[in-house]
Design a protein around this motif. Structure first.
Motif, PDB file in Angstrom:
ATOM      1  N   UNK A   3      -7.993  -2.967  -5.728  1.00  0.00           N
ATOM      2  CA  UNK A   3      -7.525  -2.896  -7.118  1.00  0.00           C
ATOM      3  C   UNK A   3      -7.519  -1.460  -7.606  1.00  0.00           C
ATOM      4  N   UNK A   4      -6.471  -1.113  -8.375  1.00  0.00           N
ATOM      5  CA  UNK A   4      -6.411   0.160  -9.094  1.00  0.00           C
ATOM      6  C   UNK A   4      -6.145  -0.130 -10.564  1.00  0.00           C
ATOM      7  N   UNK A   5      -6.944   0.477 -11.445  1.00  0.00           N
ATOM      8  CA  UNK A   5      -6.751   0.374 -12.892  1.00  0.00           C
ATOM      9  C   UNK A   5      -5.992   1.611 -13.361  1.00  0.00           C
ATOM     10  N   UNK A   6      -4.922   1.411 -14.107  1.00  0.00           N
ATOM     11  CA  UNK A   6      -4.094   2.503 -14.627  1.00  0.00           C
ATOM     12  C   UNK A   6      -4.211   2.512 -16.145  1.00  0.00           C
ATOM     13  N   UNK A   9       1.208  -5.453  -4.656  1.00  0.00           N
ATOM     14  CA  UNK A   9       1.594  -6.839  -4.390  1.00  0.00           C
ATOM     15  C   UNK A   9       1.533  -7.674  -5.663  1.00  0.00           C
ATOM     16  N   UNK A  10       0.541  -7.381  -6.526  1.00  0.00           N
ATOM     17  CA  UNK A  10       0.389  -8.080  -7.793  1.00  0.00           C
ATOM     18  C   UNK A  10       0.195  -7.048  -8.907  1.00  0.00           C
ATOM     19  N   UNK A  11       0.660  -7.387 -10.109  1.00  0.00           N
ATOM     20  CA  UNK A  11       0.516  -6.507 -11.263  1.00  0.00           C
ATOM     21  C   UNK A  11      -0.028  -7.319 -12.431  1.00  0.00           C
ATOM     22  N   UNK A  12      -0.992  -6.737 -13.138  1.00  0.00           N
ATOM     23  CA  UNK A  12      -1.546  -7.356 -14.342  1.00  0.00           C
ATOM     24  C   UNK A  12      -1.250  -6.434 -15.522  1.00  0.00           C
ATOM     25  N   UNK A  41     -12.113  -6.374 -17.214  1.00  0.00           N
ATOM     26  CA  UNK A  41     -12.683  -7.658 -16.798  1.00  0.00           C
ATOM     27  C   UNK A  41     -11.892  -8.242 -15.635  1.00  0.00           C
ATOM     28  N   UNK A  42     -10.557  -8.169 -15.735  1.00  0.00           N
ATOM     29  CA  UNK A  42      -9.709  -8.684 -14.661  1.00  0.00           C
ATOM     30  C   UNK A  42      -9.919  -7.885 -13.379  1.00  0.00           C
ATOM     31  N   UNK A  43      -9.922  -6.560 -13.497  1.00  0.00           N
ATOM     32  CA  UNK A  43     -10.083  -5.717 -12.305  1.00  0.00           C
ATOM     33  C   UNK A  43     -11.426  -5.979 -11.633  1.00  0.00           C
ATOM     34  N   UNK A  44     -12.489  -6.111 -12.410  1.00  0.00           N
ATOM     35  CA  UNK A  44     -13.811  -6.338 -11.813  1.00  0.00           C
ATOM     36  C   UNK A  44     -13.857  -7.680 -11.086  1.00  0.00           C
ATOM     37  N   UNK A  45     -13.295  -8.718 -11.710  1.00  0.00           N
ATOM     38  CA  UNK A  45     -13.286 -10.031 -11.060  1.00  0.00           C
ATOM     39  C   UNK A  45     -12.486  -9.984  -9.765  1.00  0.00           C
ATOM     40  N   UNK A  66      -3.513  -4.876  -5.920  1.00  0.00           N
ATOM     41  CA  UNK A  66      -3.327  -5.289  -7.314  1.00  0.00           C
ATOM     42  C   UNK A  66      -3.422  -4.061  -8.209  1.00  0.00           C
ATOM     43  N   UNK A  67      -2.425  -3.869  -9.070  1.00  0.00           N
ATOM     44  CA  UNK A  67      -2.454  -2.812 -10.083  1.00  0.00           C
ATOM     45  C   UNK A  67      -2.698  -3.457 -11.437  1.00  0.00           C
ATOM     46  N   UNK A  68      -3.732  -3.009 -12.123  1.00  0.00           N
ATOM     47  CA  UNK A  68      -4.056  -3.512 -13.456  1.00  0.00           C
ATOM     48  C   UNK A  68      -3.711  -2.421 -14.459  1.00  0.00           C
ATOM     49  N   UNK A  69      -2.792  -2.724 -15.379  1.00  0.00           N
ATOM     50  CA  UNK A  69      -2.358  -1.743 -16.381  1.00  0.00           C
ATOM     51  C   UNK A  69      -3.161  -1.968 -17.653  1.00  0.00           C
TER      52      UNK A  69
END
Length: 509
Positions: free
Chosen positions: A57-60, A228-231, A45-49, A34-37
């Motif tokens: 998870x990777x936060x960008x 696989x998923x992007x936020x 909050x989304x990445x931690x959950x 999962x990539x969180x932009x």
């Protein structure tokens, strides 16, 4: 932010929670589950959950963590969002009002649990929230809101007395809310995310998205990210294929803050829709002192004399709270959806791998925490009873709010067309004062020209790189701002705030 008043500083939250060492972009292409932009409250909050439930998870983050919108909030964590519940009851029914209250209340409870579980030192204080009015003609409106909020499940009541140093005609009061230092909370959450195996990259801007299996993100760092998923948690969505920009109106608000004796500081949180909004709360600031935080003067980016508005807000704070010494001022920005409810869920019809969180309408703290819980549940295949309320693909509520939709589009069209009409007279580069800027026609093109304090001129294209609206200069904050969708740029064209993902092009004078 540039300040003309001697000794006045920018965001108190940024000043009092240093970010630590930067987390540089990846050195090569990256693959992740999962990539969180976005590294604000919704993204972190989304990445931690997601990490907690076992996802990779990777936060960008394009800048530094929690330095954008979340780093400039007033930090009120409440389910009482001015006058939302009577509106929801009338436009979407009592069940929608109940689900909205439930989602926000659970976000507050969840944040309090995390503070205790992780031992986060973030000045957490329980407080009551008030929506008040001084105009007696608004009392019935407040009574209706109190009834609607109570029916929605909140401990709401109508009152006529508050601790404010001035009288009110009435107020809605909801107990059991909270206030905190948002940056200390989120930086601690980011540290825990790393300990659980998540990764954070700063200084990497995502400029392109190809949906698929996997999704592919293009970045300005020259690396690609497969996920696989992007936020998309960039405050204002940076990808327009869902046309969410047609359902969002950017709104900017000013904040002034200063030291006041503890005995004179309100301990609860207050807001009024009157006078262009006035929001008041305080935070701990040492023995016998509190930091008073006052917000208001909302306006569309690029359309206001911000210095005059800062002066008006400062004057209101001084006049209502004797003994206040102003020490900080900054501005915050949010987006209002056309139907007053955030857009959280699948990015668009047909999206199976991309999610979005936006449109929090000034209540991004509880909304961002709610978004983290909702999106992580959707990714994990779990049902949430209030998911449909926030689904960005909803149609019915948007139709019922058609007037707001048409009003927003009319304003965008007015700027897009009207700002391009050549004036009979216009500013010339030599007319621009130090520290100021103006849009000037040069060689048949609109150029955004700025003169710095030393007298040097620099010019960039005046066309916002998002959808082409012309920018305007905000002297108080030294920024070019787009009145259509809220993108903001430094005087040299660098991006300060999206949805734009490309800087303004340089121009020769």
């Amino acid at each position: 932010m540039k300040d003309t008043e001697s000794g006045i500083r920018g965001s108190y939250w940024l000043e009092t929670a240093p970010p630590g060492e930067p987390a540089p972009p990846p050195s090569g292409d990256l693959s992740v589950e999962v990539a969180v932009i976005g590294g604000g409250i919704a993204g972190l909050s989304t990445a931690w959950e997601l990490v907690r439930q076992g996802s990779e998870v990777a936060v960008l983050e394009a800048g530094r963590l929690v330095t954008g919108v979340t780093g400039h909030t007033t930090a009120k964590l409440t389910a009482l969002h001015t006058l939302i519940y009577d509106h929801l009851r009338r436009t979407r029914g009592p069940e929608s009002a109940r689900l909205y209250a439930l989602s926000q209340s659970e976000a507050i409870r969840h944040a309090g649990e995390l503070v205790a579980e992780l031992g986060i030192e973030c000045e957490w204080e329980e407080a009551a929230a008030y929506t008040y009015a001084q105009n007696p003609e608004r009392v019935e409106e407040l009574r209706a809101e109190a009834r609607a909020a109570r029916e929605a499940g909140l401990p709401a009541e109508f009152v006529s007395d508050t601790e404010l140093p001035f009288g009110v005609a009435g107020a809605v009061r909801v107990s059991g809310q909270a206030q905190f230092h948002p940056r200390k909370y989120l930086l601690a959450l980011a540290d825990d995310l790393r300990r659980r195996g998540g990764t954070v990259y700063e200084g990497i801007r995502v400029v392109g998205l190809t949906e698929g299996e996997p999704c592919v993100l293009e970045t300005d760092a020259g690396v690609s990210v497969r996920a696989e998923k992007v936020v998309v948690a960039t405050h204002y969505p940076v990808f327009d294929r869902a046309l969410l920009f047609t359902r969002l109106s950017p709104r900017r608000e000013l904040v002034v803050a200063g030291t006041i004796d503890e005995a004179s500081a309100p301990r609860d949180m207050y807001i009024t829709p009157e006078q262009g909004t006035r929001s008041v709360r305080s935070a701990p600031q040492g023995e016998g002192k509190r930091l008073l935080i006052v917000t208001g003067e909302h306006f569309t980016p690029g359309t206001a004399d911000v210095e005059k508005r800062f002066a008006r807000l400062s004057g209101w704070a001084d006049g209502h709270f004797p003994g206040l010494t102003l020490t900080h001022r900054w501005a915050t920005q949010d987006n209002d959806s056309t139907d007053s409810v955030p857009l959280v869920g699948p990015l668009r019809p047909g999206s199976r791998h991309v999610y979005v969180a936006t449109g929090f309408g000034g209540w991004g703290l509880s909304g961002g925490i709610m978004a983290g819980r909702l999106i992580s549940a959707l990714v994990g295949g779990r049902e949430v009873e209030w998911a449909g309320l926030f689904d960005p693909r909803r149609v019915g509520p948007v139709v019922r709010e058609g007037a707001s939709f048409l009003k927003h589009q009319a304003q965008v069209a007015r700027h897009f067309v009207g700002d391009r009409l050549p004036p009979l007279t216009g500013p010339r580069p030599q007319d621009i004062a130090p520290g100021d800027g103006a849009v000037v026609r040069l060689g048949g093109h609109h150029c955004a020209v700025h003169r710095d304090e030393s007298g040097q001129l620099q010019a960039v294209s005046a066309a916002c790189t998002h959808l082409g609206c012309l920018v305007a200069f905000n002297r108080a904050e030294q920024a070019w701002e787009c009145p259509c969708h809220g993108s903001r740029f430094a005087p040299d064209g660098r991006i300060l705030q999206g949805p734009a993902v490309k800087p303004l092009e340089k121009r020769e004078l």
